[in-house]
Scaffold this active site. Structure first.
Site, PDB file in Angstrom:
ATOM      1  CD  GLU A  52      26.068 -19.374 -47.272  1.00 16.69           C
ATOM      2  OE1 GLU A  52      25.460 -18.295 -47.192  1.00 16.69           O
ATOM      3  OE2 GLU A  52      25.964 -20.124 -48.242  1.00 16.69           O
ATOM      4  CG  HIS A 105      24.056 -20.276 -51.112  1.00 16.91           C
ATOM      5  ND1 HIS A 105      24.564 -19.361 -50.229  1.00 16.91           N
ATOM      6  CD2 HIS A 105      23.552 -19.575 -52.142  1.00 16.91           C
ATOM      7  CE1 HIS A 105      24.370 -18.140 -50.719  1.00 16.91           C
ATOM      8  NE2 HIS A 105      23.757 -18.238 -51.876  1.00 16.91           N
TER       9      HIS A 105
END
Lengths: 392, 295
Positions: B213, B251
């Site tokens: 990601e 995150h």
């Protein structure tokens, strides 16, 4: 969290680092008062969390209090890269002789930190690094040793700081490192670090980013949150403890897990490309989402007037899908109780643990606003289709 | 074989007596994991009962290891105390420490990494802020839901927990050798590269799925490693093409900074290294299926 320059400057001052005297104002009159108190010439600086302030005309010298007031009047309200200037910092102007560069930042690759230094400052450091790489030094720093006197002396020599400022730079480098650790910063950049005619080196700018994860041991950092420019929906989400980022599309997105939600945004963007619609937000309800969390999430997403459909994409892991399905139904009831019309279709894709039971629950409920779709791709396409045809 | 975690791995839980620790200890036991003990200095000498099994609580990791022969620790210690707990595990010379704890300050992660390095790197650290590691049908250490899939020949390494579960689910009929969630924080112990190297050496693993990601350069570095060292087929997926620059997407490490850390840069690097890239999790699963049926 990125800090404004004036917050960064105050943070450095608190750690005993040399900064220029000054204060902030939100009105021209306030700027005049600060300039009067400081005497002599001042610099008026736009306080925005973006680069290129100088080029945009957001940093100007003023020779006297009247000039400070009129300069502040020009800068306040100015738009710099999409950021509206609401505050200016008025600081004593320094008679700069030389400009340098010093920063500390996190280096993800080495799982440690790095000090970047140059005896050429006041300009874009990335440009200096590209054009004359020998003028920029990077010193890797492990978390346990950090910047001590010995490594600071080595850094000063390697970066080619002139002898007449070497001792001051060593002190500042060590002081900045201590501030970096004590404040749980992930970036402190001082550009320029400047030598003035009085022989003193001072930090003339301060770009500071602090780690939000460390807020539990820094209650004082709560006061640094900028509550003026935050999007009202992002503020609402923050109050509810939901990780939410507003985007500019029409499909509201709710999912569980940061990676899955990011992935959902991408799939919605792909599906909506030819339809002229895209994702309206990022919202992660996390692992064990209760009905109340789902209600908060739905309410937040639906509060965005641009949202024309909502995609709920949940992979049932530890929280089984049947619990999530119940949560959605209870959330819709809660929203109805709170007196808010739903008015938009929820495309729901629940997969994984308990998916079959969830299907039965939603089927039995036969809620007019819920459409069930079995895969993420098809659900994204369906939500995009609805968003592209729904009237606003 | 699987990598790093097998049916013979003896596992302890640091923070076993807390709410999360208790819940997940029971889940791991139900999954067949050999949980041999837990730690909590204030509750040493007590037990956690689970069915007919009594799991002893020890004061320290060192004591737990000495008594039980444990070589793996799973940490559910709250963020404020996680640094000290990881350092305790490192000092006890445990082989594998899996840090589930989320919200850990990055200075703390850098501090335990520096400590591990200084101690000679004999403790493999996975996480923080990760779902853990599962070798389906053998052992499950962390919070990855049990029963999604069984043993097989696909290896998986991912920054994201739920995308891991999603891929495990889509390929549940194929099965997996080992699935590892390395976490999405800026500073993590085990990287994509560590897992790639281990899967390359694992005879049981026939193909590797890599999920990345936005943020940092780990995927670009993994691409270089794949080009130079990995002979097994790798199927990749990257999330975050739509993420606006400068915003943290859930995150702590998922952030595009300036022009670095973009999903596009990662996709290009991986594709250039010969990785078959899926545009969606579903397409990634289909590509993997294709590789496995051809193989």
């Amino acid at each position: 969290m990125d800090l404004f320059e004036y917050q960064g400057r105050a943070l450095l001052a608190r750690h005993g680092l040399p900064v220029l005297d000054g204060d902030v104002a939100t009105t021209p009159e306030g700027a005049r008062e600060i300039a009067t108190r400081l005497g002599a010439g001042v610099v008026v600086k736009a306080q925005v969390k973006t680069g290129g302030r100088g080029k945009a005309g957001g940093v100007r010298l003023a020779e006297n209090p009247d000039a400070a007031a009129s300069t502040a009047a020009d800068i306040l309200g100015m738009d710099i890269n999409g950021h509206t200037v609401r505050t200016v910092m008025v600081a004593a102007a320094a008679d700069v002789v030389e400009e340098y560069y010093l920063s500390y930042l996190l280096d993800r690759t080495s799982r440690a930190f790095v000090c970047v230094a140059s005896a050429t400052g006041g300009v874009d450091i990335e440009q200096v690094a590209r054009e004359t790489p020998s003028r920029v030094v990077s010193v890797p720093l492990s978390a346990d040793r950090g910047m001590d006197v010995e490594s600071a002396r080595d850094m000063v020599a390697a970066a080619g700081f002139p002898n007449h400022v070497a001792d001051q730079i060593v002190d500042i480098a060590i002081g900045l490192w201590r501030a970096f650790v004590a404040e749980d910063a992930t970036l402190i950049e001082v550009n320029p670090l400047a030598l003035a005619t009085d022989g003193m080196v001072r930090c003339l700018d301060a770009k500071v980013t602090i780690d939000d994860n460390a807020s539990f041991r820094h209650p004082e950092h709560a006061g640094l949150i900028d509550r003026t420019v935050v999007d009202p929906l992002e503020r609402l989400a923050r109050e509810r403890g939901l990780p939410y980022v507003r985007l500019d599309g029409q499909v509201g997105v709710i999912g569980n897990g940061a990676g899955l939600v990011m992935s959902t945004l991408d799939v919605v963007a792909q599906a909506g490309e030819t339809l002229g619609v895209g994702p309206a937000n990022f919202l992660d309800i996390g692992g064990g989402a209760s009905a109340a969390v789902m209600a908060d999430a739905l309410e937040t997403v639906l509060a965005d007037p641009a949202v024309r459909s909502v995609l709920v994409n949940v992979f049932g892991g530890i929280t089984a899908c049947d619990a999530v399905a119940e949560g959605i139904l209870r959330a819709l009831d809660l929203i109805a109780e709170r007196g808010q019309p739903l008015g938009r279709t929820l495309v729901v894709r629940l997969d994984g643990n308990g998916a079959e039971e969830a299907r039965r629950i939603l089927l039995a409920a036969a809620h007019p606003c819920i459409e069930r779709v079995s895969t993420m791709e098809r659900a994204a396409r369906r939500a995009a289709e609805i968003a592209s045809t729904a009237g606003v | 074989m699987a990598i790093w975690l097998t049916e013979s791995s003896r596992v302890i839980v640091q923070g076993m007596t807390g709410a999360e620790g208790t819940k997940h200890t029971r889940r791991m036991l139900a999954a067949g994991t050999q949980i041999v003990g837990g730690t909590n200095p204030r509750r040493a000498g007590q037990y956690l009962d689970h069915g007919d099994t009594r799991i002893p609580v020890f004061a320290t990791v060192e004591e737990a290891m000495a008594e039980t022969g444990a070589e793996v620790s799973v940490l559910f210690v709250p963020a404020a105390h996680a640094k000290a707990a990881v350092i305790e595990a490192i000092d006890a010379k445990i082989g594998l420490a899996i840090v589930i704890t989320e919200g850990l300050p990055v200075h703390d992660a850098a501090a335990f990494w520096a400590h591990a390095t200084r101690a000679g790197n004999h403790t493999r650290i996975i996480g923080p802020n990760c779902p853990g590691i599962v070798s389906p049908g053998r052992s499950n250490a962390g919070i990855i839901p049990e029963g999604i899939t069984g043993p097989g020949r696909v290896g998986l390494v991912s920054k994201s927990g739920t995308l891991t579960y999603q891929l495990m689910y889509e390929l549940h009929d194929l099965g997996f050798s080992t699935c590892i969630g390395i976490g999405g924080d800026p500073v993590i112990g085990t990287t994509h590269i560590d897992a790639l190297a281990a899967f390359e050496d694992d005879e049981e693993t026939a193909a590797i799925v890599l999920i990345g990601e936005i943020g940092g350069e780990a995927e670009e570095q993994a691409a270089t490693f794949i080009r130079d060292h990995v002979t097994k087929p790798v199927i990749g997926y990257v999330a975050g093409f739509t993420a606006p620059p400068g915003r943290t997407m859930g995150h702590a490490g998922a952030i595009v900074s300036g022009s670095s850390g973009t999903a596009e840069s990662k996709r290009r690097a991986l594709e250039a290294a010969g990785v078959r890239m899926g545009r969606t999790p579903g397409e990634t699963a289909r590509l993997t299926r294709g590789v496995m049926s051809a193989g």
